[in-house]
Structure formats: structure tokens, C-alpha cells
Design a protein around this motif. Structure first.
Motif, PDB file in Angstrom:
ATOM      1  N   ILE A 161     -11.417 -35.447  14.225  1.00  0.00           N
ATOM      2  CA  ILE A 161     -10.142 -34.836  13.866  1.00  0.00           C
ATOM      3  C   ILE A 161      -9.845 -33.679  14.814  1.00  0.00           C
ATOM      4  N   GLY A 162      -8.688 -33.069  14.644  1.00  0.00           N
ATOM      5  CA  GLY A 162      -8.264 -31.996  15.530  1.00  0.00           C
ATOM      6  C   GLY A 162      -9.043 -30.711  15.332  1.00  0.00           C
ATOM      7  N   ASN A 163      -8.878 -29.795  16.261  1.00  0.00           N
ATOM      8  CA  ASN A 163      -9.574 -28.526  16.251  1.00  0.00           C
ATOM      9  C   ASN A 163      -9.104 -27.652  15.079  1.00  0.00           C
ATOM     10  N   THR A 164     -10.063 -27.122  14.333  1.00  0.00           N
ATOM     11  CA  THR A 164      -9.739 -26.188  13.250  1.00  0.00           C
ATOM     12  C   THR A 164     -10.439 -24.843  13.452  1.00  0.00           C
ATOM     13  N   ASP A 165     -10.841 -24.563  14.688  1.00  0.00           N
ATOM     14  CA  ASP A 165     -11.409 -23.268  15.068  1.00  0.00           C
ATOM     15  C   ASP A 165     -12.606 -22.865  14.210  1.00  0.00           C
ATOM     16  N   GLN A 166     -13.410 -23.843  13.822  1.00  0.00           N
ATOM     17  CA  GLN A 166     -14.627 -23.610  13.042  1.00  0.00           C
ATOM     18  C   GLN A 166     -14.351 -22.882  11.724  1.00  0.00           C
ATOM     19  N   ASP A 167     -13.156 -23.056  11.210  1.00  0.00           N
ATOM     20  CA  ASP A 167     -12.772 -22.482   9.924  1.00  0.00           C
ATOM     21  C   ASP A 167     -13.048 -23.528   8.842  1.00  0.00           C
ATOM     22  N   PRO A 168     -14.000 -23.287   7.945  1.00  0.00           N
ATOM     23  CA  PRO A 168     -14.350 -24.308   6.955  1.00  0.00           C
ATOM     24  C   PRO A 168     -13.182 -24.715   6.058  1.00  0.00           C
ATOM     25  N   GLU A 169     -12.324 -23.778   5.703  1.00  0.00           N
ATOM     26  CA  GLU A 169     -11.196 -24.117   4.840  1.00  0.00           C
ATOM     27  C   GLU A 169     -10.208 -25.015   5.569  1.00  0.00           C
ATOM     28  N   ARG A 170      -9.886 -24.666   6.810  1.00  0.00           N
ATOM     29  CA  ARG A 170      -8.968 -25.502   7.579  1.00  0.00           C
ATOM     30  C   ARG A 170      -9.570 -26.877   7.841  1.00  0.00           C
ATOM     31  N   PHE A 171     -10.845 -26.903   8.172  1.00  0.00           N
ATOM     32  CA  PHE A 171     -11.506 -28.192   8.387  1.00  0.00           C
ATOM     33  C   PHE A 171     -11.450 -29.041   7.115  1.00  0.00           C
ATOM     34  N   GLY A 172     -11.725 -28.431   5.983  1.00  0.00           N
ATOM     35  CA  GLY A 172     -11.688 -29.177   4.731  1.00  0.00           C
ATOM     36  C   GLY A 172     -10.323 -29.763   4.438  1.00  0.00           C
ATOM     37  N   ARG A 173      -9.282 -28.965   4.690  1.00  0.00           N
ATOM     38  CA  ARG A 173      -7.921 -29.470   4.462  1.00  0.00           C
ATOM     39  C   ARG A 173      -7.613 -30.651   5.369  1.00  0.00           C
ATOM     40  N   LEU A 174      -7.976 -30.515   6.655  1.00  0.00           N
ATOM     41  CA  LEU A 174      -7.624 -31.570   7.602  1.00  0.00           C
ATOM     42  C   LEU A 174      -8.425 -32.842   7.361  1.00  0.00           C
ATOM     43  N   ILE A 175      -9.731 -32.731   7.173  1.00  0.00           N
ATOM     44  CA  ILE A 175     -10.520 -33.944   6.955  1.00  0.00           C
ATOM     45  C   ILE A 175     -10.103 -34.623   5.656  1.00  0.00           C
ATOM     46  N   ASP A 176      -9.772 -33.839   4.632  1.00  0.00           N
ATOM     47  CA  ASP A 176      -9.307 -34.427   3.371  1.00  0.00           C
ATOM     48  C   ASP A 176      -7.987 -35.166   3.563  1.00  0.00           C
ATOM     49  N   ASP A 177      -7.040 -34.530   4.255  1.00  0.00           N
ATOM     50  CA  ASP A 177      -5.735 -35.167   4.472  1.00  0.00           C
ATOM     51  C   ASP A 177      -5.859 -36.411   5.345  1.00  0.00           C
ATOM     52  N   VAL A 178      -6.634 -36.315   6.422  1.00  0.00           N
ATOM     53  CA  VAL A 178      -6.797 -37.469   7.309  1.00  0.00           C
ATOM     54  C   VAL A 178      -7.455 -38.625   6.567  1.00  0.00           C
ATOM     55  N   GLU A 179      -8.457 -38.318   5.759  1.00  0.00           N
ATOM     56  CA  GLU A 179      -9.152 -39.373   5.033  1.00  0.00           C
ATOM     57  C   GLU A 179      -8.248 -40.012   3.974  1.00  0.00           C
ATOM     58  N   ALA A 180      -7.519 -39.175   3.231  1.00  0.00           N
ATOM     59  CA  ALA A 180      -6.694 -39.693   2.139  1.00  0.00           C
ATOM     60  C   ALA A 180      -5.399 -40.334   2.626  1.00  0.00           C
ATOM     61  N   LYS A 181      -4.709 -39.650   3.535  1.00  0.00           N
ATOM     62  CA  LYS A 181      -3.362 -40.088   3.911  1.00  0.00           C
ATOM     63  C   LYS A 181      -3.347 -41.110   5.044  1.00  0.00           C
ATOM     64  N   LEU A 182      -4.400 -41.132   5.850  1.00  0.00           N
ATOM     65  CA  LEU A 182      -4.448 -42.094   6.954  1.00  0.00           C
ATOM     66  C   LEU A 182      -5.464 -43.196   6.661  1.00  0.00           C
ATOM     67  N   PHE A 183      -6.750 -42.855   6.629  1.00  0.00           N
ATOM     68  CA  PHE A 183      -7.775 -43.875   6.408  1.00  0.00           C
ATOM     69  C   PHE A 183      -7.691 -44.482   5.016  1.00  0.00           C
ATOM     70  N   GLY A 184      -7.223 -43.716   4.045  1.00  0.00           N
ATOM     71  CA  GLY A 184      -7.111 -44.241   2.694  1.00  0.00           C
ATOM     72  C   GLY A 184      -5.908 -45.133   2.469  1.00  0.00           C
ATOM     73  N   ARG A 185      -4.931 -45.084   3.370  1.00  0.00           N
ATOM     74  CA  ARG A 185      -3.685 -45.838   3.171  1.00  0.00           C
ATOM     75  C   ARG A 185      -3.468 -46.944   4.182  1.00  0.00           C
ATOM     76  N   LEU A 186      -4.078 -46.832   5.354  1.00  0.00           N
ATOM     77  CA  LEU A 186      -3.700 -47.715   6.459  1.00  0.00           C
ATOM     78  C   LEU A 186      -4.801 -48.711   6.773  1.00  0.00           C
ATOM     79  N   PRO A 187      -4.412 -49.923   7.177  1.00  0.00           N
ATOM     80  CA  PRO A 187      -5.412 -50.947   7.484  1.00  0.00           C
ATOM     81  C   PRO A 187      -6.125 -50.673   8.802  1.00  0.00           C
ATOM     82  N   ASP A 188      -7.239 -51.371   8.987  1.00  0.00           N
ATOM     83  CA  ASP A 188      -8.072 -51.135  10.162  1.00  0.00           C
ATOM     84  C   ASP A 188      -7.361 -51.442  11.471  1.00  0.00           C
TER      85      ASP A 188
END
Length: 217
Positions: A161-188
Motif C-alpha cells: 500500500i501507499g506510504n503512511t510515514d510509519q504512522d500506525p493509525e494512518r497505516f491501519g486506516r489505509l490497510i483496512d480500507d484497501v482490504e475492505a473496499k478493494l480486495f474485499g469487493r473486486l475480483p482477482d
């Protein structure tokens, strides 16, 4: 010629002809940013994703077909250096997510999660992905005649995923959104086009999701 998505700064664009939409990918310097020109094959209307830099090259790409809108995927400067000039010379609308609008050099219309950006008879779904910046977005084209196509800005790349400047909160938001909204919704077979570098597919990256989450970047 088979589309691979491999482009280099100063090099020729890569063109992908879909049934209803033509995707042209161009790399601009100095940071090897990708800009994408989308053209509706039925109406000829064109939309640019990220007027990153080198306005003359982008305007040459647009040509005489005109430009309806420029969508900026997020507020980081390397994705909008050419925005003001491209908008001034084409009369295109500038579009950006509301949470990143203050970071742009010109006034832009605000987008929200779930909005649709028209490209002639085609449409791009706005997907808000928090973390890289507050208002980062991806744009999804669901091709009625083929696989989905996803333009991810700097939120998703081959390998992570994209750079979140080693901020755990920002990383958590981005990995959660990418997993849910992209990998969780879209086919391979969903093909995605990032803000820098080479393209990939959801399926190629899916097995690495647990590794990305564990490493924290």
C-alpha cells in the motif's frame, strides 16, 4: 501491440483499447508519475487522472479532442504540478475528494465516496481510501465487456500500500480500507493502475495482504 503498462519518463505512452474506453498511460518526470487519459470510444469525451507534471506533454496527449475533467487522486504536489495549466488551457473541471481539496493550487469540485465521474457514456466510481492522505481516492471502471479497471493513485502499488510515514493509525486506516473496499469487493482479474510504476492485478497482490499487514507498511 499488447498493453503492458510499462512506461518511462520522456518515453512514449502505452495505450489500452477496451470495448467502450481507451486508456492511455504516460509517465512524466522528474518523479516518474503516471498520468492516465481516458477517452469514451462512443462520444470522444476525455478525462485525465492526475495532471502530475509536464503540461505540454499532457496537452499534446489530449490533442484536439478536448478535456472534460481532471481528477486528482490526492493532494501531494507531484500529482498536480501541471493541473493549473492544463485546466486553464482546456477549460476542464478540476475534481478532488473534499478532504484533499485544500491542498490543491486551484479551486476544485469536491468528490465523495460513491460518486460517479462520467467519461462520456462510461463512468468511474470514486472509492475513498484514507491513510496516504485524508482524501486519497481510487477510481473504478467496471467494463461491461471485460474485467474491472482500477486507478489507485498512491494508495495501492504492486508489492504494498501507499506510504503512511510509519504512522500506525494512518497505516491501519489505509490497510483496512484497501482490504475492505478493494480486495474485499473486486475480483482477482481486476487490473489496477498506480500513481507510479508498473500495473498489477488484485489477484497477483492478494496473497501478500497478510504480509503487508504484519510488516506495518
Amino acid at each position: 501491440m499488447t498493453y503492458t503498462g510499462d512506461v518511462t519518463p520522456g518515453g512514449p505512452p502505452a495505450v489500452r483499447e477496451l470495448d467502450r474506453l481507451t486508456v492511455t498511460k504516460l509517465s512524466v518526470g522528474p518523479m516518474d508519475n503516471n498520468a492516465y487519459l481516458l477517452r469514451c470510444n462512443a462520444t470522444g469525451e476525455q478525462v485525465l487522472i492526475d495532471a502530475a507534471n509536464e503540461a505540454p506533454r499532457l496537452l499534446e496527449l489530449v490533442g484536439d479532442g478536448g478535456l472534460t475533467a481532471v481528477v486528482t487522486t490526492h493532494q501531494h504536489m507531484d500529482h498536480w504540478v501541471a493541473l493549473e495549466e492544463v485546466v486553464a488551457k482546456t477549460g476542464a473541471r478540476a475534481l478532488v475528494h473534499a478532504d484533499d481539496a485544500e491542498g490543491l493550487p486551484i479551486e476544485a469540485e469536491r468528490l465523495a465516496d460513491g460518486d460517479t465521474v462520467p467519461v462520456g457514456d462510461c463512468g468511474l466510481e470514486v472509492i475513498h481510501l484514507r491513510g496516504h492522505t485524508p482524501g486519497s481516492i481510487a477510481l473504478l471502471y467496471r467494463d461491461p465487456a471485460g474485467t474491472p479497471h482500477l486507478f489507485t493513485g498512491d494508495s495501492l502499488f504492486p508489492g504494498g500500500i501507499g506510504n503512511t510515514d510509519q504512522d500506525p493509525e494512518r497505516f491501519g486506516r489505509l490497510i483496512d480500507d484497501v482490504e475492505a473496499k478493494l480486495f474485499g469487493r473486486l475480483p482477482d482479474d481486476t487490473w489496477f493502475y498506480p500513481g507510479h510504476g508498473k500495473d498489477s492485478t488484485i489477484g497477483a497482490e492478494r496473497p501478500a495482504l497478510p504480509q503487508w499487514r504484519a510488516r506495518g507498511w
